[in-house]
Design a protein around this motif. Structure first.
Motif, PDB file in Angstrom:
ATOM      1  N   SER A  24       0.802  -1.224   0.000  1.00  0.00           N
ATOM      2  CA  SER A  24       0.000   0.000   0.000  1.00  0.00           C
ATOM      3  C   SER A  24       0.838   1.279   0.000  1.00  0.00           C
ATOM      4  O   SER A  24       0.387   2.328  -0.451  1.00  0.00           O
ATOM      5  N   THR A  25       2.085   1.205   0.493  1.00  0.00           N
ATOM      6  CA  THR A  25       2.883   2.434   0.566  1.00  0.00           C
ATOM      7  C   THR A  25       3.998   2.489  -0.469  1.00  0.00           C
ATOM      8  O   THR A  25       4.714   3.473  -0.561  1.00  0.00           O
ATOM      9  N   GLY A  26       4.148   1.380  -1.215  1.00  0.00           N
ATOM     10  CA  GLY A  26       5.213   1.362  -2.217  1.00  0.00           C
ATOM     11  C   GLY A  26       6.571   0.989  -1.641  1.00  0.00           C
ATOM     12  O   GLY A  26       7.558   0.914  -2.355  1.00  0.00           O
ATOM     13  N   LYS A  27       6.619   0.742  -0.323  1.00  0.00           N
ATOM     14  CA  LYS A  27       7.887   0.297   0.273  1.00  0.00           C
ATOM     15  C   LYS A  27       8.168  -1.131  -0.155  1.00  0.00           C
ATOM     16  O   LYS A  27       7.238  -1.899  -0.401  1.00  0.00           O
ATOM     17  N   ILE A  28       9.445  -1.526  -0.206  1.00  0.00           N
ATOM     18  CA  ILE A  28       9.711  -2.924  -0.559  1.00  0.00           C
ATOM     19  C   ILE A  28      10.382  -3.698   0.572  1.00  0.00           C
ATOM     20  O   ILE A  28      10.521  -4.905   0.507  1.00  0.00           O
ATOM     21  N   LEU A  29      10.792  -2.999   1.627  1.00  0.00           N
ATOM     22  CA  LEU A  29      11.478  -3.715   2.711  1.00  0.00           C
ATOM     23  C   LEU A  29      11.233  -3.044   4.061  1.00  0.00           C
ATOM     24  O   LEU A  29      11.355  -1.830   4.196  1.00  0.00           O
ATOM     25  N   ILE A  30      10.872  -3.866   5.053  1.00  0.00           N
ATOM     26  CA  ILE A  30      10.846  -3.409   6.443  1.00  0.00           C
ATOM     27  C   ILE A  30      11.594  -4.453   7.259  1.00  0.00           C
ATOM     28  O   ILE A  30      11.271  -5.638   7.208  1.00  0.00           O
ATOM     29  N   LYS A  31      12.617  -4.006   7.974  1.00  0.00           N
ATOM     30  CA  LYS A  31      13.428  -4.936   8.760  1.00  0.00           C
ATOM     31  C   LYS A  31      13.236  -4.626  10.238  1.00  0.00           C
ATOM     32  O   LYS A  31      13.144  -3.466  10.619  1.00  0.00           O
ATOM     33  N   ASP A  32      13.166  -5.685  11.053  1.00  0.00           N
ATOM     34  CA  ASP A  32      12.925  -5.490  12.481  1.00  0.00           C
ATOM     35  C   ASP A  32      14.100  -5.958  13.322  1.00  0.00           C
ATOM     36  O   ASP A  32      14.390  -7.149  13.374  1.00  0.00           O
ATOM     37  N   ASP A  33      14.750  -5.014  13.981  1.00  0.00           N
ATOM     38  CA  ASP A  33      15.803  -5.402  14.928  1.00  0.00           C
ATOM     39  C   ASP A  33      15.165  -5.847  16.235  1.00  0.00           C
ATOM     40  O   ASP A  33      15.690  -6.677  16.951  1.00  0.00           O
ATOM     41  N   ASN A  34      14.023  -5.232  16.544  1.00  0.00           N
ATOM     42  CA  ASN A  34      13.252  -5.658  17.723  1.00  0.00           C
ATOM     43  C   ASN A  34      11.798  -5.259  17.486  1.00  0.00           C
ATOM     44  O   ASN A  34      11.498  -4.622  16.486  1.00  0.00           O
ATOM     45  N   PHE A  35      10.928  -5.642  18.397  1.00  0.00           N
ATOM     46  CA  PHE A  35       9.519  -5.276  18.233  1.00  0.00           C
ATOM     47  C   PHE A  35       9.082  -4.265  19.297  1.00  0.00           C
ATOM     48  O   PHE A  35       7.919  -4.116  19.587  1.00  0.00           O
ATOM     49  N   GLN A  36      10.068  -3.601  19.902  1.00  0.00           N
ATOM     50  CA  GLN A  36       9.753  -2.657  20.977  1.00  0.00           C
ATOM     51  C   GLN A  36       9.474  -1.258  20.435  1.00  0.00           C
ATOM     52  O   GLN A  36       8.937  -0.417  21.125  1.00  0.00           O
ATOM     53  N   ASN A  37       9.905  -1.031  19.210  1.00  0.00           N
ATOM     54  CA  ASN A  37       9.753   0.288  18.608  1.00  0.00           C
ATOM     55  C   ASN A  37       8.284   0.737  18.679  1.00  0.00           C
ATOM     56  O   ASN A  37       7.394  -0.002  18.284  1.00  0.00           O
ATOM     57  N   SER A  38       8.080   1.942  19.173  1.00  0.00           N
ATOM     58  CA  SER A  38       6.683   2.330  19.404  1.00  0.00           C
ATOM     59  C   SER A  38       6.127   3.212  18.283  1.00  0.00           C
ATOM     60  O   SER A  38       5.117   3.860  18.473  1.00  0.00           O
ATOM     61  N   ASP A  39       6.801   3.249  17.119  1.00  0.00           N
ATOM     62  CA  ASP A  39       6.207   4.076  16.058  1.00  0.00           C
ATOM     63  C   ASP A  39       4.943   3.400  15.525  1.00  0.00           C
ATOM     64  O   ASP A  39       4.685   2.225  15.766  1.00  0.00           O
ATOM     65  N   GLU A  40       4.149   4.180  14.812  1.00  0.00           N
ATOM     66  CA  GLU A  40       2.819   3.757  14.382  1.00  0.00           C
ATOM     67  C   GLU A  40       2.848   2.418  13.619  1.00  0.00           C
ATOM     68  O   GLU A  40       2.081   1.499  13.907  1.00  0.00           O
TER      69      GLU A  40
END
Ligand SMILES: [Zn+2]
Length: 268
Positions: free
Chosen positions: A92-108
């Motif tokens: 939906s946003t045109g991004k091709i990659l999201i990588k997670d170092d952890n799941f604590q990040n509180s962004d939306e």
């Protein structure tokens, strides 16, 4: 995250469960289900201290990667979270990659993917049904750690996933949430699972290595068409204990293919 967005996410998670024909409380095997739903699942033990996973679109393939150096119940959460990124944020946003170092990040975006994973693994209606039918409709605010372990076992999820879900759904208040968290800290989850005769694998590290044939075919054909250097092919094959010589082809040797290298770096 507002109420309508929460509902939207819940509906998406529900429709994925339907697509995967989950009839039990939890997924029997979320890795297989994800593949049936059209995702390319890659599992590899990249180390306990390394990143947890990523979601990527590559040549139209929807890839989800999970680090199998994590205990199984956390790896299950990782896959659910990465599927969430695909359903909510990638196409939906045109991004091709999201990588997670952890799941604590509180962004939306991270909050949404975590919420999606919670809805997918422990849907509200199924959780309420489990409490009603299997736990004699006890008030969750009088639960102890064993009740949570039973739910965890039925839903093939982590202790923390269940706790957070119960708090999100206001089945327990924050005082109870802290109390159960402390109880978990004092007693290992393995012990809880032992007592209820639960699936101990949930608390073990699988170190599974699963590279789908389609991914390897794609790497090999790129190599044979001289689109990637031998070093990239070798890196991909290392995961399945093969060498580039098994595919004899003189290809470009030293040119760095950034796209491929980026993907493999993420797998190391
Ligand atoms: Zn994420």
């Amino acid at each position: 995250m507002n109420r309508s967005r929460r509902h939207e996410i819940e509906k998406l998670a529900d429709s994925l469960r339907e697509k995967c024909s989950v009839i039990d409380y939890g997924f029997q095997n979320i890795f297989e289900s994800a593949e049936k739903a059209g995702f390319v699942v890659i599992r590899y033990p990249v180390g306990l201290e390394s990143f947890l996973g990523f979601a990527m679109i590559k040549d139209g393939d929807r890839i989800v990667f999970s680090n199998s150096s994590q205990i199984l119940s956390r790896e299950i959460f990782s896959i659910a979270h990465e599927i969430g990124h695909h359903c909510l944020h990638l196409a939906s946003t045109g991004k091709i990659l999201i990588k997670d170092d952890n799941f604590q990040n509180s962004d939306e975006q991270e909050t949404e993917a975590n919420y999606f994973a919670g809805c997918l693994l422990v849907p509200q209606d199924k959780l309420e049904k489990y409490i009603r039918l299997e736990l004699n409709d006890i008030d969750p605010n009088s639960f102890n750690g064993l009740h949570i372990a039973k739910i965890q076992n039925a839903f093939n999820s982590s202790f923390d996933t269940v706790l957070i879900r119960m708090k999100d759904l206001r089945l327990i208040d924050s005082r109870k949430y802290e109390e159960l968290k402390a109880e978990k800290a004092a007693t290992t989850v393995t012990r809880f699972l032992n007592v209820i005769n639960g699936n101990l694998d949930l608390n073990r590290i699988s170190e599974s290595k699963k590279i789908p044939p389609v991914f390897l075919e794609w790497v090999i054909s790129n190599y044979q068409q001289k689109l990637i250097p031998k070093s990239s092919l070798e890196r991909a094959l290392r995961y399945v204990d093969l060498t580039a010589d098994d595919f004899g082809n003189e290809s470009i040797e030293d040119e760095v293919d950034e796209e491929f290298d980026e993907l493999f770096r993420r797998m190391e």
